[in-house]
Write a protein that holds these residues in place. Structure first.
Motif, PDB file in Angstrom:
ATOM      1  N   ILE A   1      12.144  59.202  24.448  1.00 26.70           N
ATOM      2  CA  ILE A   1      12.620  59.268  23.069  1.00 26.70           C
ATOM      3  C   ILE A   1      12.541  57.850  22.518  1.00 26.70           C
ATOM      4  O   ILE A   1      13.300  56.966  22.930  1.00 26.70           O
ATOM      5  N   ILE A   2      11.563  57.610  21.630  1.00 21.40           N
ATOM      6  CA  ILE A   2      11.257  56.254  21.178  1.00 21.40           C
ATOM      7  C   ILE A   2      11.475  56.142  19.677  1.00 21.40           C
ATOM      8  O   ILE A   2      10.918  56.907  18.893  1.00 21.40           O
ATOM      9  N   GLY A   3      12.281  55.171  19.280  1.00 25.51           N
ATOM     10  CA  GLY A   3      12.455  54.852  17.872  1.00 25.51           C
ATOM     11  C   GLY A   3      11.677  53.581  17.557  1.00 25.51           C
ATOM     12  O   GLY A   3      11.851  52.559  18.226  1.00 25.51           O
ATOM     13  N   ARG A   4      10.778  53.650  16.563  1.00 26.29           N
ATOM     14  CA  ARG A   4       9.948  52.497  16.200  1.00 26.29           C
ATOM     15  C   ARG A   4      10.124  52.158  14.730  1.00 26.29           C
ATOM     16  O   ARG A   4      10.133  53.036  13.875  1.00 26.29           O
ATOM     17  N   ALA A   5      10.249  50.864  14.457  1.00 25.39           N
ATOM     18  CA  ALA A   5      10.349  50.380  13.085  1.00 25.39           C
ATOM     19  C   ALA A   5       9.266  49.320  12.868  1.00 25.39           C
ATOM     20  O   ALA A   5       8.967  48.539  13.782  1.00 25.39           O
ATOM     21  N   PRO A   6       8.688  49.244  11.672  1.00 27.88           N
ATOM     22  CA  PRO A   6       7.593  48.301  11.421  1.00 27.88           C
ATOM     23  C   PRO A   6       8.068  46.906  11.049  1.00 27.88           C
ATOM     24  O   PRO A   6       7.283  46.083  10.576  1.00 27.88           O
ATOM     25  N   VAL A   7       9.345  46.621  11.238  1.00 26.61           N
ATOM     26  CA  VAL A   7       9.897  45.312  10.876  1.00 26.61           C
ATOM     27  C   VAL A   7      10.528  44.652  12.092  1.00 26.61           C
ATOM     28  O   VAL A   7      10.826  45.301  13.094  1.00 26.61           O
ATOM     29  N   HIS A   8      10.742  43.361  12.008  1.00 29.46           N
ATOM     30  CA  HIS A   8      11.444  42.647  13.060  1.00 29.46           C
ATOM     31  C   HIS A   8      12.893  43.130  13.100  1.00 29.46           C
ATOM     32  O   HIS A   8      13.512  43.353  12.054  1.00 29.46           O
ATOM     33  N   MET A   9      13.432  43.263  14.307  1.00 33.12           N
ATOM     34  CA  MET A   9      14.799  43.741  14.466  1.00 33.12           C
ATOM     35  C   MET A   9      15.603  42.759  15.313  1.00 33.12           C
ATOM     36  O   MET A   9      15.048  41.993  16.100  1.00 33.12           O
ATOM     37  N   ARG A  10      16.910  42.812  15.122  1.00 31.51           N
ATOM     38  CA  ARG A  10      17.817  41.994  15.915  1.00 31.51           C
ATOM     39  C   ARG A  10      19.018  42.852  16.273  1.00 31.51           C
ATOM     40  O   ARG A  10      19.095  44.024  15.909  1.00 31.51           O
ATOM     41  N   HIS A  11      19.976  42.275  16.976  1.00 25.67           N
ATOM     42  CA  HIS A  11      21.187  43.005  17.350  1.00 25.67           C
ATOM     43  C   HIS A  11      21.891  43.519  16.104  1.00 25.67           C
ATOM     44  O   HIS A  11      22.171  42.767  15.163  1.00 25.67           O
ATOM     45  N   GLY A  12      22.163  44.829  16.074  1.00 29.67           N
ATOM     46  CA  GLY A  12      22.871  45.420  14.951  1.00 29.67           C
ATOM     47  C   GLY A  12      21.991  45.874  13.816  1.00 29.67           C
ATOM     48  O   GLY A  12      22.504  46.393  12.808  1.00 29.67           O
ATOM     49  N   SER A  13      20.663  45.725  13.927  1.00 31.24           N
ATOM     50  CA  SER A  13      19.763  46.153  12.852  1.00 31.24           C
ATOM     51  C   SER A  13      19.853  47.658  12.637  1.00 31.24           C
ATOM     52  O   SER A  13      19.960  48.435  13.587  1.00 31.24           O
TER      53      SER A  13
END
Length: 297
Positions: free
Chosen positions: A17-29
């Protein structure tokens, strides 16, 4: 009908189960993206790529007799894998893996492989009851083995006569499980597939390059080791020397499963008779195709 495999893939077979976002992420994003569910697990990822290269893999793992397990078995069969030898449990649920990825790579992941660990050596029954081999006639051929198995079972495999004629290709499931591969460090028939961080954990030191890490693994007793370092380099080290190549430069759209794809493509290339140089090159190209969102082959 009896199917005869070209290789055994032993380890995790589960749902990714993979969640992908096209932006940079950090803790709490908290960002928009896509969530997918796909057949996964290290052993299954390796088997899927092997099948794409025309190699017939058989899976040895644990899958529950629940709706998720039935669906997963069907998916594996449709992808060209032999599932006859998978241990199906009435009591254990089908395992799952969950990850979150951003444009800056893997953010976090949780592997729930508790059913595989609980099944333990039951998954190896076909190798001792005569189906795939027994103690008098052990299985001969390549075996892809992943570190999702328990430390106790990995140690047993490393010393078991059931594996004495096998060509063992071994990979950790993650850096957190890298040290489980310690029993294979001085194994005369094992080839290790690790990344730079995993090599450092096994050698208890820090490396700057894949070539340094591969050499360090040989110094610690490894017969052969392949070390990857993302888009920087990959090295194949054996008593014949250290071979290093640079991966193709591609736009990265996914990372989960890239190491499994590299390993499978490398094994498939060597099964087909490719040289060390060609096998490493083909594996890096397959991994590059995969991370850029294309077909591994």
């Amino acid at each position: 009908m009896t199917h005869h495999p070209d290789i055994l893939c032993i380890g995790s077979v589960l749902w990714d189960i993979i969640g992908r976002a096209p932006v940079h992420m950090r803790h709490g994003s908290d960002v928009p993206g896509r969530i997918t569910r796909l057949p996964g697990g290290v052993a299954l990822n390796i088997a899927m790529t092997l099948a794409r290269f025309g190699v017939r893999p058989a899976l040895l793992s644990a899958v529950g007799r629940d709706p998720e397990g039935d669906e997963l078995i069907g998916a594996c069969q449709s992808l060209g894998m032999i599932t006859d030898h998978i241990y199906r449990s009435e009591d254990l649920p089908t395992d799952r893996y969950m990850a979150v990825e951003g444009a800056n790579g893997l953010i976090a992941a949780i592997a729930d492989a508790h059913s595989l660990e609980a099944a333990d050596e039951k998954i190896l029954r076909p190798m001792e009851n005569g189906t795939l081999g027994d103690r008098l006639a052990p299985y001969q051929g390549p075996i892809a083995l992943d570190g999702n198995l328990t430390q106790r079972l990995l140690e047993k495999i490393a010393h078991s006569p059931l594996f004495e004629n096998a060509d063992l290709r071994v990979a950790p499931a993650s850096p957190g499980k890298a040290e489980r591969l310690a029993p294979f460090m001085a194994h005369e028939r094992a080839t290790l597939y690790v990344n730079l961080e995993e090599a450092g954990l096994l050698c208890q030191r820090t490396f700057d390059t894949s070539a340094q890490a591969a050499a360090g693994l040989l110094e610690r007793g490894a017969r052969r080791a392949l070390v990857t370092d993302g888009g920087q380099s990959a090295s194949d080290a054996s008593p014949k020397g250290i071979l290093t190549q640079t991966p193709p430069n591609v736009l990265v759209t996914r990372v989960t499963g890239a190491g499994d794809t590299f390993m499978a493509a490398h094994i498939a290339s060597e099964i087909s008779g490719a040289s060390r140089d060609d096998a490493l090159s083909r594996a890096l190209q397959a991994a590059a195709n995969y991370v850029s969102g294309g077909d591994a082959k």
